[in-house]
Design an enzyme around this catalytic site. Structure first.
Site, short mmCIF file in Angstrom:
data_model
loop_
_atom_site.label_atom_id
_atom_site.label_comp_id
_atom_site.label_asym_id
_atom_site.label_seq_id
_atom_site.Cartn_x
_atom_site.Cartn_y
_atom_site.Cartn_z
CE1 TYR A 120 -3.14 -3.52 0.90
CE2 TYR A 120 -4.52 -1.48 1.12
CZ TYR A 120 -4.09 -2.61 1.50
OH TYR A 120 -5.53 -3.99 0.76
CE LYS A 164 4.96 -17.23 -0.73
NZ LYS A 164 4.60 -18.36 -0.22
CG ASP A 195 2.18 -20.08 1.87
OD1 ASP A 195 2.77 -19.87 2.58
OD2 ASP A 195 2.51 -20.66 0.65
CG ASP A 219 -6.91 -5.97 2.96
OD1 ASP A 219 -8.19 -5.44 4.10
OD2 ASP A 219 -6.99 -5.91 2.31
CG ASP A 223 -12.26 -9.38 4.97
OD1 ASP A 223 -12.37 -8.32 5.64
OD2 ASP A 223 -13.26 -8.93 3.93
C1 IPM Z 1 -9.91 -2.21 4.92
C2 IPM Z 1 -10.44 -2.29 3.47
C3 IPM Z 1 -9.24 -1.55 2.46
C4 IPM Z 1 -7.81 -1.42 3.12
C5 IPM Z 1 -9.70 -0.67 1.45
C6 IPM Z 1 -10.99 0.07 1.60
C7 IPM Z 1 -8.64 -0.08 0.42
O1 IPM Z 1 -10.52 -3.39 3.02
O2 IPM Z 1 -10.26 -1.84 6.17
O3 IPM Z 1 -9.75 -3.41 5.05
O4 IPM Z 1 -8.12 -2.69 2.16
O5 IPM Z 1 -6.79 -1.86 3.75
MN MN Z 2 -10.28 -5.28 4.34
#
Ligand code: IPM
Ligand code: MN
Ligand code: NAD
Length: 325
Positions: A120, A164, A195, A219, A223
């Site tokens: 990023y 990694k 991984d 990130d 999720d």
């Molecule tokens: C998060 C989101 C952000 C990220 C996006 C919206 C840029 O997915 O906060 O997890 O990738 O950090």
């Molecule tokens: Mn995210």
């Protein structure tokens, strides 16, 4: 800290389900007796559609001027030249530590994600035939995120450094720096390739306690972890820097369910609890978290958790549970 009474909180409701879950979080904060000045700041896709700008310089200044930020979720404008506003806020406010706790009945672990560099970095070249993104890992960036992870791990079981380094030379620096911090701080640690970590998170999530990793891995693993504990809608986060802090659920604007009144507000409510903790109101933070757990145990669940409740009903259940305690 003298309590939240004299504090100013910037409230960014955002797009999609953002305003729905922020309304819930604010109702729960009211129910907990939290006192602070609310400063609404309109940022995101709706703002972009209205004005051609997703965030103005004055908005950024308003965010910086408040004690902290409560953030819903925003949609990124469909323009490849547009930098994500959330990423810009994280960088401009130097919110380098993204703390993402994951809790369910039998799971309790925290992902500590480096929030300002890695893939990023924003150093990108976009071409017709070839595009590049520069992955930047610095000793300073790795060191400061490792310190935060060790602050958390020292009171818990252990630290897992996720990287990694077998494929990415930049991760040798991340691994080496995190290891040195863990050794100096006397924190028990292990390291794991990302991984394998993704696999272990699914087959044996109990083995994890505090995980520290780079930006994109954090990130994606977040999720995945949300799926492991049951829903993205349950998960909260703090984005912390030395001078600023932003609290937000980890989910996005969820356009597929926006406006239906069924978004799970728990991630936003838990983010509000994390904000109260940070504002020096740990009792209110504990009250909110306990009420969330009680409401869920009593069956106050939105459809993402297999329930039939609406956002408003879950919010009311949490507020009612706070009154019982
Ligand atoms: C998060 C989101 C952000 C990220 C996006 C919206 C840029 O997915 O906060 O997890 O990738 O950090
Ligand atoms: Mn995210
Ligand atoms: P998303 O997190 O919005 O949704 C993924 C899935 O999870 C969807 O099926 C959604 O319905 C479900 N979900 C998410 N939150 C939920 C909740 N509270 N209750 C019930 N179900 C929930 O991810 P996406 O669809 O990939 O992204 C949508 C938009 O959000 C994109 O523009 C993306 O860039 C943005 N985004 C913003 C943030 C942020 O502002 N913090 C974070 C992630 C994604």
């Amino acid at each position: 800290m003298s309590g939240a009474g004299s504090k100013k909180v910037a409230v960014v409701a955002g797009d999609g389900i953002g305003p729905e879950v922020i309304e819930s979080a604010l109702a729960v904060l009211d129910g907990a007796g939290a006192k602070f000045e609310r400063v609404p700041v309109e940022i995101g896709l709706a703002r972009w559609k209205r004005t051609g700008l997703a965030m103005a310089e004055e908005d950024l200044a308003a965010l910086k001027e408040c004690d902290c930020i409560l953030f819903g979720a925003i949609s990124t404008p469909p323009d490849p030249n547009y930098e994500s506003v959330l990423l810009r806020i994280r960088k401009e406010l130097d919110l380098y530590a993204n703390i993402r706790p994951f809790q369910s009945q039998d799971l309790d672990f925290i992902i500590v994600r480096e929030n300002t560099e890695g893939l990023y970095s924003g150093l990108e070249e976009v071409g017709v035939e070839e595009s590049r993104t520069l992955r930047v890992i610095t000793r300073r960036g790795s060191q400061r995120i490792a310190e935060i992870a060790c602050d958390l791990a020292i009171a818990r079981r252990k630290l897992t450094i996720i990287h990694k380094s077998n494929a990415l030379k930049s991760d040798c620096l991340f691994l080496e720096t995190c290891r040195a911090v863990a050794v100096r701080r006397g924190v028990p640690y292990e390291d794991m390739l990302v991984d394998a970590a993704a696999y272990n998170l699914v087959i044996n999530p109990k083995r994890f306690d505090v995980l520290v990793t780079t930006n994109l891995f954090g990130d994606i693993l977040s999720d995945e972890a949300a799926g492991v504990i049951g829903s993205l809608g349950l998960c909260s986060s703090a984005n912390l820097g030395s001078d600023h802090a932003l609290f937000e659920p980890i989910h996005g604007s969820a356009p597929d369910i926006a406006g239906k009144g069924i978004a799970n507000p728990v991630g936003a409510i838990r983010s509000a609890a994390m904000m109260m903790q940070w504002l020096g109101e740990p009792k209110k933070a504990r009250l909110i978290e306990a009420a969330v757990q009680k409401a869920l145990a009593c069956g106050a669940k939105t459809p993402d958790l297999g329930g039939k409740c609406r956002t408003r009903e879950v919010t009311e259940a949490v507020v009612d549970c706070m009154e019982i305690f």
